[in-house]
Design a protein around this motif. Structure first.
Motif, PDB file in Angstrom:
ATOM      1  N   GLY A  16       0.529  -1.275   0.297  1.00 32.44           N
ATOM      2  CA  GLY A  16       0.140   0.156  -0.408  1.00 32.44           C
ATOM      3  C   GLY A  16       0.613   1.738   0.068  1.00 32.44           C
ATOM      4  N   GLY A  17       0.625   2.057  -0.707  1.00 28.40           N
ATOM      5  CA  GLY A  17       1.169   3.418  -0.866  1.00 28.40           C
ATOM      6  C   GLY A  17       2.768   3.053  -1.423  1.00 28.40           C
ATOM      7  N   LYS A  18       3.195   1.918  -1.911  1.00 32.28           N
ATOM      8  CA  LYS A  18       4.156   1.811  -2.341  1.00 32.28           C
ATOM      9  C   LYS A  18       4.257   1.692  -4.327  1.00 32.28           C
ATOM     10  CE  LYS A  18       6.439   1.469   1.069  1.00 32.28           C
ATOM     11  NZ  LYS A  18       7.503   1.718   1.777  1.00 32.28           N
ATOM     12  N   ALA A  19       5.090   2.441  -5.262  1.00 27.96           N
ATOM     13  CA  ALA A  19       5.490   2.086  -6.493  1.00 27.96           C
ATOM     14  C   ALA A  19       6.213   0.524  -6.898  1.00 27.96           C
ATOM     15  CB  ALA A  19       6.221   3.255  -7.444  1.00 27.96           C
ATOM     16  N   LEU A  20       4.575  -0.035  -7.241  1.00 29.11           N
ATOM     17  CA  LEU A  20       4.495  -1.792  -7.836  1.00 29.11           C
ATOM     18  C   LEU A  20       5.180  -1.686  -8.749  1.00 29.11           C
ATOM     19  CD1 LEU A  20       4.840  -4.579  -6.621  1.00 29.11           C
ATOM     20  CD2 LEU A  20       2.476  -3.902  -7.086  1.00 29.11           C
ATOM     21  N   SER A  24     -10.997  -2.404  -5.632  1.00 28.53           N
ATOM     22  CA  SER A  24     -11.122  -2.470  -4.221  1.00 28.53           C
ATOM     23  C   SER A  24      -9.817  -2.081  -3.370  1.00 28.53           C
ATOM     24  CB  SER A  24     -11.744  -4.356  -4.207  1.00 28.53           C
ATOM     25  OG  SER A  24     -12.876  -4.197  -4.267  1.00 28.53           O
ATOM     26  N   ALA A  25      -8.244  -2.479  -3.611  1.00 27.67           N
ATOM     27  CA  ALA A  25      -7.455  -2.230  -2.945  1.00 27.67           C
ATOM     28  C   ALA A  25      -7.719  -0.307  -2.752  1.00 27.67           C
ATOM     29  CB  ALA A  25      -6.380  -2.781  -3.665  1.00 27.67           C
ATOM     30  N   VAL A  26      -8.182   0.027  -4.686  1.00 29.43           N
ATOM     31  CA  VAL A  26      -8.138   1.130  -4.354  1.00 29.43           C
ATOM     32  C   VAL A  26      -8.695   1.705  -4.060  1.00 29.43           C
ATOM     33  CG1 VAL A  26      -7.782   3.683  -6.311  1.00 29.43           C
ATOM     34  CG2 VAL A  26      -6.964   1.988  -7.199  1.00 29.43           C
ATOM     35  N   LYS A  27     -10.559   1.826  -4.347  1.00 25.13           N
ATOM     36  CA  LYS A  27     -11.738   2.430  -3.441  1.00 25.13           C
ATOM     37  C   LYS A  27     -11.471   1.865  -1.586  1.00 25.13           C
ATOM     38  CE  LYS A  27     -15.522   3.160  -3.333  1.00 25.13           C
ATOM     39  NZ  LYS A  27     -16.456   4.517  -4.576  1.00 25.13           N
ATOM     40  N   SER A  28     -10.589   1.487  -1.440  1.00 25.76           N
ATOM     41  CA  SER A  28     -10.091   1.774   0.068  1.00 25.76           C
ATOM     42  C   SER A  28      -9.108   1.656   0.592  1.00 25.76           C
ATOM     43  CB  SER A  28     -10.479  -0.016   0.895  1.00 25.76           C
ATOM     44  OG  SER A  28      -9.146  -0.119   0.227  1.00 25.76           O
ATOM     45  N   GLY A  29      -8.281   2.925  -0.033  1.00 25.75           N
ATOM     46  CA  GLY A  29      -7.542   3.317   0.485  1.00 25.75           C
ATOM     47  C   GLY A  29      -6.175   2.133   0.645  1.00 25.75           C
ATOM     48  N   LYS A  30      -5.995   1.257   0.182  1.00 22.88           N
ATOM     49  CA  LYS A  30      -5.076   0.302   0.104  1.00 22.88           C
ATOM     50  C   LYS A  30      -3.587  -0.041  -0.660  1.00 22.88           C
ATOM     51  CE  LYS A  30      -6.792  -1.277   4.892  1.00 22.88           C
ATOM     52  NZ  LYS A  30      -6.519  -1.803   5.403  1.00 22.88           N
ATOM     53  N   ALA A  31      -4.715   0.042  -1.475  1.00 25.58           N
ATOM     54  CA  ALA A  31      -3.514   0.141  -3.020  1.00 25.58           C
ATOM     55  C   ALA A  31      -2.090   0.763  -2.808  1.00 25.58           C
ATOM     56  CB  ALA A  31      -4.018   1.093  -4.678  1.00 25.58           C
ATOM     57  N   PRO A  32      -0.909   0.244  -4.026  1.00 25.63           N
ATOM     58  CA  PRO A  32      -0.217   0.538  -4.414  1.00 25.63           C
ATOM     59  C   PRO A  32      -0.135   1.843  -4.896  1.00 25.63           C
ATOM     60  CG  PRO A  32      -0.148  -1.481  -5.295  1.00 25.63           C
ATOM     61  CD  PRO A  32      -1.566  -1.788  -4.527  1.00 25.63           C
ATOM     62  N   ALA A  33       0.950   2.962  -4.733  1.00 25.51           N
ATOM     63  CA  ALA A  33       1.302   3.655  -5.554  1.00 25.51           C
ATOM     64  C   ALA A  33       0.732   3.827  -6.278  1.00 25.51           C
ATOM     65  CB  ALA A  33       1.810   5.155  -4.976  1.00 25.51           C
ATOM     66  N   CYS A  34       1.504   2.988  -7.471  1.00 22.15           N
ATOM     67  CA  CYS A  34       0.766   2.546  -8.783  1.00 22.15           C
ATOM     68  C   CYS A  34       1.086   1.365  -9.556  1.00 22.15           C
ATOM     69  CB  CYS A  34       1.448   4.364  -9.643  1.00 22.15           C
ATOM     70  SG  CYS A  34       3.731   4.133  -9.443  1.00 22.15           S
TER      71      CYS A  34
END
Length: 146
Positions: A56-60, A77-87
């Protein structure tokens, strides 16, 4: 500092710390615990490059995604919940399921974005290392800074 140019799947600009895998990324296996973790960590034991690392919040940075047809919905879902990688930064062409997740998130999630760029080339994945600072530009330019 080195610059790479790829194809934009979901536009956006972001700067984030790199987390890198040189093998396929199984979205479901890696992110399945994201809704009960305070920070999204990779739980896929078959990916030693990422296992237990925060996503989460990292450049994957990855070659490609692999696995289940649920991968796109997990990314959304990860983006919607705020838990996604930054990109998401792919050295190869993105698969249709991951692309669907990135595009759905781009269209449906006004509150958060996950810029996604593919076709960055093998040289990108050979160069980038965990901890490098990554800047993604809206035109698909990716800058790796050590």
């Amino acid at each position: 500092m080195k610059e790479f140019k790829g194809r934009v799947i979901a536009a956006g600009e972001v700067t984030a710390e790199a987390v890198v895998t040189r093998q396929g990324f199984n979205t479901l296996a890696s992110m399945q615990m994201m809704f009960i973790q305070s920070k999204t960590r990779c739980v896929d034991q078959s990916n030693p490059d990422l296992y237990k690392k925060i996503l989460g919040g990292k450049a994957l940075c990855l070659p490609q995604t692999i696995g289940s047809t649920t991968g796109g919905m997990f990314l959304y879902s990860a983006v919607k919940s705020g838990k996604a990688p930054a990109c998401l930064l792919f050295s190869k062409e993105i698969d249709s399921l991951a692309a669907a997740g990135a595009v759905l998130a781009d269209v449906w999630c006004d509150e958060a974005k996950m810029p996604t760029v593919d076709c960055l080339g093998d040289e990108f994945l050979d160069y980038v290392q965990d901890g490098d600072m990554i800047t993604v530009k809206a035109d698909g330019t990716v800058i790796v800074d050590r």
